[in-house]
Design a protein around this motif. Structure first.
Motif, short mmCIF file in Angstrom:
data_model
loop_
_atom_site.label_atom_id
_atom_site.label_comp_id
_atom_site.label_asym_id
_atom_site.label_seq_id
_atom_site.Cartn_x
_atom_site.Cartn_y
_atom_site.Cartn_z
N LEU A 143 88.84 -14.35 28.29
CA LEU A 143 89.14 -15.72 28.73
C LEU A 143 90.36 -15.74 29.64
O LEU A 143 90.37 -16.40 30.68
CB LEU A 143 89.37 -16.61 27.51
N LEU A 144 91.40 -15.00 29.27
CA LEU A 144 92.61 -14.95 30.09
C LEU A 144 92.32 -14.29 31.44
O LEU A 144 92.84 -14.72 32.47
CB LEU A 144 93.71 -14.18 29.34
N ALA A 145 91.48 -13.26 31.43
CA ALA A 145 91.08 -12.62 32.68
C ALA A 145 90.31 -13.60 33.56
O ALA A 145 90.52 -13.65 34.79
CB ALA A 145 90.22 -11.38 32.40
N ALA A 146 89.45 -14.40 32.96
CA ALA A 146 88.70 -15.40 33.72
C ALA A 146 89.62 -16.45 34.32
O ALA A 146 89.45 -16.86 35.47
CB ALA A 146 87.66 -16.06 32.81
N VAL A 147 90.62 -16.88 33.54
CA VAL A 147 91.60 -17.85 34.06
C VAL A 147 92.33 -17.26 35.27
O VAL A 147 92.54 -17.95 36.28
CB VAL A 147 92.60 -18.24 32.95
N CYS A 148 92.73 -16.01 35.17
CA CYS A 148 93.41 -15.32 36.28
C CYS A 148 92.54 -15.35 37.54
O CYS A 148 93.02 -15.71 38.63
CB CYS A 148 93.72 -13.88 35.87
N ILE A 149 91.27 -14.99 37.40
CA ILE A 149 90.37 -14.94 38.56
C ILE A 149 90.15 -16.33 39.14
O ILE A 149 90.19 -16.52 40.36
CB ILE A 149 89.02 -14.30 38.15
N VAL A 150 89.94 -17.33 38.27
CA VAL A 150 89.69 -18.70 38.75
C VAL A 150 90.89 -19.25 39.49
O VAL A 150 90.77 -19.84 40.57
CB VAL A 150 89.30 -19.61 37.56
N VAL A 151 92.08 -19.08 38.92
CA VAL A 151 93.30 -19.59 39.56
C VAL A 151 93.50 -18.97 40.94
O VAL A 151 93.76 -19.68 41.93
CB VAL A 151 94.54 -19.31 38.67
N LEU A 152 93.33 -17.66 41.04
CA LEU A 152 93.54 -17.00 42.32
C LEU A 152 92.41 -17.30 43.31
O LEU A 152 92.65 -17.35 44.52
CB LEU A 152 93.66 -15.49 42.10
N THR A 153 91.22 -17.53 42.81
CA THR A 153 90.11 -17.93 43.69
C THR A 153 90.42 -19.28 44.32
O THR A 153 90.22 -19.48 45.53
CB THR A 153 88.79 -18.00 42.91
N VAL A 154 90.90 -20.22 43.52
CA VAL A 154 91.25 -21.55 44.04
C VAL A 154 92.37 -21.44 45.08
O VAL A 154 92.30 -22.03 46.16
CB VAL A 154 91.68 -22.49 42.89
N ILE A 155 93.39 -20.66 44.78
CA ILE A 155 94.51 -20.49 45.72
C ILE A 155 94.02 -19.91 47.04
O ILE A 155 94.38 -20.39 48.12
CB ILE A 155 95.58 -19.58 45.10
N ASN A 156 93.18 -18.88 46.98
CA ASN A 156 92.68 -18.25 48.21
C ASN A 156 91.74 -19.14 48.98
O ASN A 156 91.67 -19.07 50.21
CB ASN A 156 91.99 -16.93 47.86
N ALA A 157 90.99 -20.00 48.28
CA ALA A 157 90.06 -20.90 48.96
C ALA A 157 90.78 -22.06 49.61
O ALA A 157 90.31 -22.61 50.61
CB ALA A 157 89.02 -21.42 47.98
N VAL A 158 91.94 -22.44 49.08
CA VAL A 158 92.65 -23.63 49.55
C VAL A 158 93.53 -23.34 50.75
O VAL A 158 93.54 -24.09 51.74
CB VAL A 158 93.48 -24.26 48.41
N ASP A 159 94.29 -22.24 50.72
CA ASP A 159 95.28 -22.03 51.79
C ASP A 159 95.63 -20.55 51.92
O ASP A 159 95.99 -19.91 50.92
CB ASP A 159 96.55 -22.83 51.50
N VAL A 160 95.52 -20.03 53.12
CA VAL A 160 95.89 -18.63 53.38
C VAL A 160 97.37 -18.41 53.09
O VAL A 160 97.76 -17.38 52.51
CB VAL A 160 95.57 -18.24 54.84
N LYS A 161 98.21 -19.37 53.44
CA LYS A 161 99.64 -19.21 53.21
C LYS A 161 99.97 -19.16 51.73
O LYS A 161 100.86 -18.42 51.31
CB LYS A 161 100.42 -20.34 53.89
N TRP A 162 99.26 -19.94 50.93
CA TRP A 162 99.46 -19.86 49.48
C TRP A 162 99.11 -18.46 48.98
O TRP A 162 99.83 -17.89 48.17
CB TRP A 162 98.58 -20.89 48.76
N ALA A 163 97.99 -17.94 49.47
CA ALA A 163 97.54 -16.61 49.03
C ALA A 163 98.54 -15.53 49.43
O ALA A 163 98.87 -14.64 48.62
CB ALA A 163 96.17 -16.30 49.62
N THR A 164 99.04 -15.59 50.66
CA THR A 164 100.02 -14.58 51.09
C THR A 164 101.35 -14.76 50.37
O THR A 164 102.05 -13.78 50.10
CB THR A 164 100.24 -14.64 52.61
N ARG A 165 101.69 -16.00 50.02
CA ARG A 165 102.93 -16.23 49.28
C ARG A 165 102.82 -15.63 47.87
O ARG A 165 103.77 -15.02 47.37
CB ARG A 165 103.23 -17.72 49.21
N VAL A 166 101.67 -15.82 47.23
CA VAL A 166 101.44 -15.20 45.92
C VAL A 166 101.57 -13.69 46.04
O VAL A 166 102.20 -13.03 45.20
CB VAL A 166 100.05 -15.58 45.37
N GLN A 167 100.97 -13.12 47.10
CA GLN A 167 101.03 -11.68 47.30
C GLN A 167 102.46 -11.22 47.50
O GLN A 167 102.87 -10.18 46.96
CB GLN A 167 100.17 -11.29 48.50
#
Length: 478
Positions: A143-167
């Motif tokens: 479940l925690l792994a699924a939450v991790c994937i879902v959260v990062l999927t949303v971030i990457n789908a919403v904004d490239v800058k958010w994704a690069t900032r997370v990275q």
């Protein structure tokens, strides 16, 4: 949404924008390479080499080999400025069939499996301080792994800058963790804890086979050095920033990996390392007392950034594959307001979630591990092919021929070794690759498909367009 380029020009076209800076490029590579491996299991190299000295030489050698590969990929990336890395280069050099087989293995097994495995590693280390002396609840980990994937999927789908900032943030976190280990190692050396270095080559295992397998283990930890090439269309000034980011990143990773292994050996003996399931945690338990839990937390942060790196780069691979007609058309659509490849990101996230229910992910990845070196070696061979067949191509960066020849020769070695060392796994990998042939013939090669099928696909594409507000990208000069 208008995009303002660094030179001040305004771009209103609907396509992926060059939002990745040089610093972002470095964190994409470093963050993708450094996952859980260096924290959890450097013992793979030690098992094959048998000695401290030779294992450190292998770690250096793997870094140099990765540097050679990255050097070759800078010429390819600046000559063919298309995202997709080796898929794009194989397509350009050898045509759609071989490129599709590469994409097929990546899309059905390697990338979603890898994402699921790294996400499960993330959850395991988040739960480690909570369940230090007992088995972790399997459902909670998934479940925690699924939450991790879902959260990062949303971030990457919403904004490239958010994704690069997370990275960026999580790359700094994992480097901070390794800096803590390295600093502790320096302190240990100053305290005279260097007994494991006095006879560095004691118990060395001689033999070409063992050296080859040691390189195989080490190079697995360097996997990801070519990930910036997967997003090169979104890199600002790729002719300058691609080589700079590649050289800086792999230099950083090589130095950090070697120094981290030295630090481990100041406290953990070779025998103890071979017996440990997570050498960084063993190291922390020995030296940090009640604060040992910070190491599992750092490993969790590292793997969280690793999941983000895989999602970010793989979405572009699927995007380019769709653009070439090798995946469903909708995966090449762009979100009209955010300018992200939202369908490709979501597809990657959903396929990774599916694999969380599997118990054979590690076995599947092992089956196709040699394909990675085969594909990258073939991409570097494409560089030689272009020099021979298309000498007129513009090459902003031109590497010496000795480097691609050297890389190709060693890649053949890496591909041939598993044929003898692991014939069953290699054979299964070949079967998985071959399974892409009928898929290619039916869905790619066969042009005159039934009208009913085309009608269903059109309705599906229109439904996704309305749901996600995505449209086909506007063509641009590459």
């Amino acid at each position: 949404m208008s995009y303002v380029h660094p030179d001040g020009t305004v771009d209103d076209s609907i396509n992926l924008k060059p939002k990745i800076t040089l610093l972002n490029g470095i964190t994409v590579i470093v963050g993708s390479i450094i996952g859980s491996g260096i924290f959890v299991s450097p013992k793979g190299v030690l098992e094959q080499t048998g000695s401290v000295g030779l294992s450190l030489i292998i770690w250096v050698g793997c870094g140099l080999f990765s540097m050679v590969g990255a050097h070759c990929f800078t010429e390819l990336g600046c000559m063919i400025v298309k995202s997709g890395a080796d898929y794009a280069y194989i397509y350009e050099a050898f045509g759609p069939f071989l490129a599709f087989l590469r994409l097929w293995v990546e899309s059905i097994i390697v990338r979603p499996c890898s994402t699921a495995v790294v996400a499960l590693t993330f959850s395991a280390y988040v739960l480690e301080p909570i369940f230090p002396d007992c088995d972790q609840p399997e459902d909670a980990a998934r479940l925690l792994a699924a939450v991790c994937i879902v959260v990062l999927t949303v971030i990457n789908a919403v904004d490239v800058k958010w994704a690069t900032r997370v990275q960026d943030v999580f790359t700094y976190a994992k480097l901070l963790a390794l800096l803590l280990i390295i600093t502790t190692g320096v302190v240990q050396l100053c305290r005279g804890k260097y007994e494991h270095f006095l006879s560095p080559f004691e118990d060395t295992k001689a033999g070409i086979g063992t050296i080859a397998l040691a390189f195989y283990q080490g190079l697995f930890a360097y996997n990801g050095w070519n990930y910036l090439n997967y997003v090169v269309e979104e890199l600002q000034d790729p002719y300058k920033n691609l080589p700079r980011a590649s050289w800086a990143s792999i230099t950083i990773v090589t130095v950090v990996y070697v120094l981290t292994n030295i630090a481990y050996f100041t406290t953990v003996s070779p025998a103890e390392m071979l017996a440990s399931s997570a050498v960084a945690v063993t190291f922390a338990e020995r030296l940090y007392g009640v604060m040992w839990w910070i190491m599992p937390v750092f490993v969790a942060l590292s793997t969280f950034g690793g999941v983000n790196g895989i999602l970010f780069t793989t979405a572009r691979l699927f995007f380019v594959g769709s653009r070439e007609g090798h995946m469903p058309e909708v995966l090449s659509y762009v979100q009209v307001h955010r300018m992200t490849p939202a369908p490709a990101v979501i597809f990657m996230g959903l396929s990774s979630l599916v694999y969380l229910s599997s118990t054979d992910m590690y076995k599947l990845i092992n089956y196709v591990a040699f394909v990675n070196w085969l594909a990258i070696g073939l991409a570097v061979f494409a560089l030689l092919w272009f020099r021979w067949k298309r000498p007129e191509m513009e090459r902003p960066i031109k590497v010496g021929l000795v480097w691609p020849i050297l890389y190709c020769a060693f890649s053949v070695f890496l591909v041939v070794v598993p044929l003898y060392a692991s014939p069953l796994e290699t054979g299964m990998g070949c079967v998985i690759i071959a399974s892409g042939i009928p898929v290619y013939l039916i869905f790619v090669k066969w042009q005159n498909k039934p009208k009913a099928f085309l009608s269903v696909m059109n309705k599906f594409n229109m439904g996704i367009q309305k749901l996600l507000m995505v449209v086909p990208e506007e063509k641009k000069e590459l």
